[in-house]
Design a protein around this motif. Structure first.
Motif, PDB file in Angstrom:
ATOM      1  N   GLY A 342       1.231  -1.786   0.426  1.00 37.40           N
ATOM      2  CA  GLY A 342       0.183  -0.362   0.186  1.00 37.40           C
ATOM      3  C   GLY A 342       0.780   1.158   0.020  1.00 37.40           C
ATOM      4  O   GLY A 342       2.262   1.105  -0.422  1.00 37.40           O
ATOM      5  N   ASP A 343       0.301   2.591   0.049  1.00 38.13           N
ATOM      6  CA  ASP A 343       1.212   3.282   0.584  1.00 38.13           C
ATOM      7  C   ASP A 343       1.193   3.546   1.955  1.00 38.13           C
ATOM      8  O   ASP A 343       1.507   5.183   2.027  1.00 38.13           O
ATOM      9  CB  ASP A 343      -0.243   4.461  -0.092  1.00 38.13           C
ATOM     10  CG  ASP A 343      -0.725   4.827  -0.361  1.00 38.13           C
ATOM     11  OD1 ASP A 343      -1.838   4.617   1.118  1.00 38.13           O
ATOM     12  OD2 ASP A 343      -1.701   5.567  -1.002  1.00 38.13           O
ATOM     13  N   SER A 344       0.999   3.774   3.307  1.00 41.36           N
ATOM     14  CA  SER A 344       1.270   3.588   4.085  1.00 41.36           C
ATOM     15  C   SER A 344       1.608   2.800   5.294  1.00 41.36           C
ATOM     16  O   SER A 344       0.548   1.768   5.156  1.00 41.36           O
ATOM     17  CB  SER A 344       0.068   4.541   4.372  1.00 41.36           C
ATOM     18  OG  SER A 344      -1.181   3.821   4.621  1.00 41.36           O
ATOM     19  N   THR A 387       3.868   7.982   5.344  1.00 44.45           N
ATOM     20  CA  THR A 387       2.984   8.263   4.169  1.00 44.45           C
ATOM     21  C   THR A 387       3.980   7.765   2.797  1.00 44.45           C
ATOM     22  O   THR A 387       4.932   8.526   2.913  1.00 44.45           O
ATOM     23  CB  THR A 387       1.529   9.100   4.011  1.00 44.45           C
ATOM     24  OG1 THR A 387       0.878   9.462   4.479  1.00 44.45           O
ATOM     25  CG2 THR A 387       1.613   9.238   1.894  1.00 44.45           C
ATOM     26  N   SER A 407       6.970   1.129  -1.832  1.00 43.93           N
ATOM     27  CA  SER A 407       5.290   0.780  -1.706  1.00 43.93           C
ATOM     28  C   SER A 407       5.588   0.105  -3.338  1.00 43.93           C
ATOM     29  O   SER A 407       5.971  -0.476  -4.213  1.00 43.93           O
ATOM     30  CB  SER A 407       5.084   2.652  -1.900  1.00 43.93           C
ATOM     31  OG  SER A 407       3.596   1.750  -2.377  1.00 43.93           O
ATOM     32  N   GLN A 409       3.099  -0.066  -4.362  1.00 47.13           N
ATOM     33  CA  GLN A 409       1.910   0.081  -5.375  1.00 47.13           C
ATOM     34  C   GLN A 409       2.853   0.733  -6.497  1.00 47.13           C
ATOM     35  O   GLN A 409       3.829   1.290  -6.160  1.00 47.13           O
ATOM     36  CB  GLN A 409       0.941   1.051  -5.091  1.00 47.13           C
ATOM     37  CG  GLN A 409      -0.278   0.591  -3.986  1.00 47.13           C
ATOM     38  CD  GLN A 409      -1.458   1.222  -3.097  1.00 47.13           C
ATOM     39  OE1 GLN A 409      -0.475   2.235  -3.652  1.00 47.13           O
ATOM     40  NE2 GLN A 409      -2.364   1.168  -3.377  1.00 47.13           N
TER      41      GLN A 409
END
Length: 409
Positions: A342-344, A387, A407, A409
């Motif tokens: 994910g991004d966090s 983040t 990340s 993503q």
């Protein structure tokens, strides 16, 4: 406007001028004689921070242009508290605390200015020398009568506090009168003709100019610098953990260097002009760099700003540490990396994932103790969420453990 004096040409070319009370008059004066100019600093902490750096650089530019800087330490006004930009009453210090802070802050100015007895050497004075000796009734009679409540209520520092329904004490309300009186005293004692400051000080500066004219008939001048905000609109000088202190006692050389290295691409040229002595033609070359090459400009900014504040050795050491961490990995090996789905990711979880803490409890204790840093900024919030964008995020635990978060993503 085309200026005749080296002073205003220098200030204008590097972006320091926001407002002038009498541009033509000051320009003519600065072209023909040494102009003593001052800025006041209240001694509320042992160190100033990057948010104070703009006005410190104003004094440095004043001296570089052949004029005399006067550093006024607020031994007297610190006992009152400047309401400008404040929503609440500032904690008041006793004499011992104020004097200890002044002694500590003086070391900072010695890095930016040349002090001595020469005509353009900087001097430091303490406004307690004249404010502490004032008698209340004579002061109200001789000085207070030149100030109207109507005008004082119109100043932003007062209006904003009242509009927000925050209390403004009578003590703070007197601050603008005391600052104006400083200018009058300095013009009498050391021939000061100029007050410089940030844009939030415009009203206070104008008050001092009017007071000197009304009481002594002396012509004095004011210059303010623009409010310093970053390209994203946020206040310059803040990091994740708060103020970026100028003293190494409050912030390490590496973290100070890293603050400048993390500058937004859009701010690099402006910061080089305002906060370094890098020549303008070199700045134009650096700010024209694009893509990944802009990192060279950021490193030049970090090196120059750190060398000015902390010394050449500190800048070299910090740059070398950064090079080893980012280019070679710690101790010559690759930095450990964790790919986030994910991004966090919660900071607690990231510390465990990289092996810097054996459990979430240990991770929380590390954070609470000030041992966790995200991209060089100390984080003490145990609930902090990181983040992650296109670039990896560097996570540090203590001085030796460093890793990267990426990340998927």
């Amino acid at each position: 406007m085309t200026y005749a004096s080296d002073l205003l040409r220098l200030l204008d070319s590097r972006g320091y001028i926001h407002q002038l009370t009498d541009a033509a008059g000051l320009d003519a004066l600065a072209a023909k004689q040494v102009v003593p100019g001052y800025i006041g600093f209240d001694a509320t902490a042992p160190s100033l921070h990057v948010g104070n750096l703009m006005v410190i650089m104003l004094l440095r530019r004043l001296q570089q242009a052949g004029h005399k800087p006067i550093v006024v330490m607020g031994g007297g006004t610190t006992k009152v508290g400047d309401p400008s930009g404040k929503d609440e009453v500032r904690k008041l210090l006793d004499d011992d605390g104020i004097n200890a802070n002044i002694a500590s802050i003086k070391r900072i100015f010695e890095r930016f200015l040349t002090f001595g007895d020469g005509p353009t050497d900087a001097i430091m004075v303490n406004n307690a020398d004249w404010l502490d000796a004032l008698e209340y009734i004579p002061f109200l009679r001789d000085i207070g009568r030149h100030f109207t409540i109507n005008r004082m209520l119109a100043f932003d520092s007062v209006k904003l506090r009242l509009e927000r329904e925050q209390p403004l004490t009578f003590l703070e309300f007197n601050y603008m009168i005391l600052q104006a009186y400083d200018f009058l005293e300095l013009s009498r004692r050391v021939g000061c003709r100029l007050q410089l400051g940030g844009s939030d000080q415009w009203g206070n500066i104008v008050n001092g100019i009017e007071l000197a004219r009304r009481i002594d008939g002396t012509e004095v001048f004011g210059v303010t610098a623009p409010l310093v905000t970053k390209a994203d609109g946020s206040k310059m000088g803040k990091s994740v953990s708060g103020a970026v202190w100028l003293h190494e006692d409050q912030l390490s050389h590496y973290d100070y260097w890293q603050f400048w290295r993390n500058t937004d691409d859009r701010d690099v040229g402006r910061w080089l002009r305002l906060f370094t002595d890098v020549p303008l033609d070199e700045i134009e070359r650096l700010e024209a760099l694009e893509g990944a090459e802009i990192n060279a400009a950021k490193i030049a900014l970090a090196n120059a700003a750190t060398a000015m504040c902390r010394g050449e050795a500190a800048a070299s050491e910090a740059a070398d540490t950064a090079r080893r961490l980012f280019e070679e990995g710690d101790a010559g090996g690759a930095l450990p990396t964790f790919a986030v789905a994910g991004d966090s990711i919660a900071l607690v979880d990231a510390l465990v994932a990289l092996g810097f803490a054996a459990s979430k409890g240990e991770a929380r204790r590390l954070i609470k103790g000030g041992g966790a840093r995200v991209d060089g900024d100390k984080v003490t919030d145990e609930a902090w969420v990181i983040t992650i964008g296109a670039e990896p995020v560097r996570l540090s635990a203590g001085k030796k453990n460093h890793g990267l978060l990426t990340s998927t993503q």
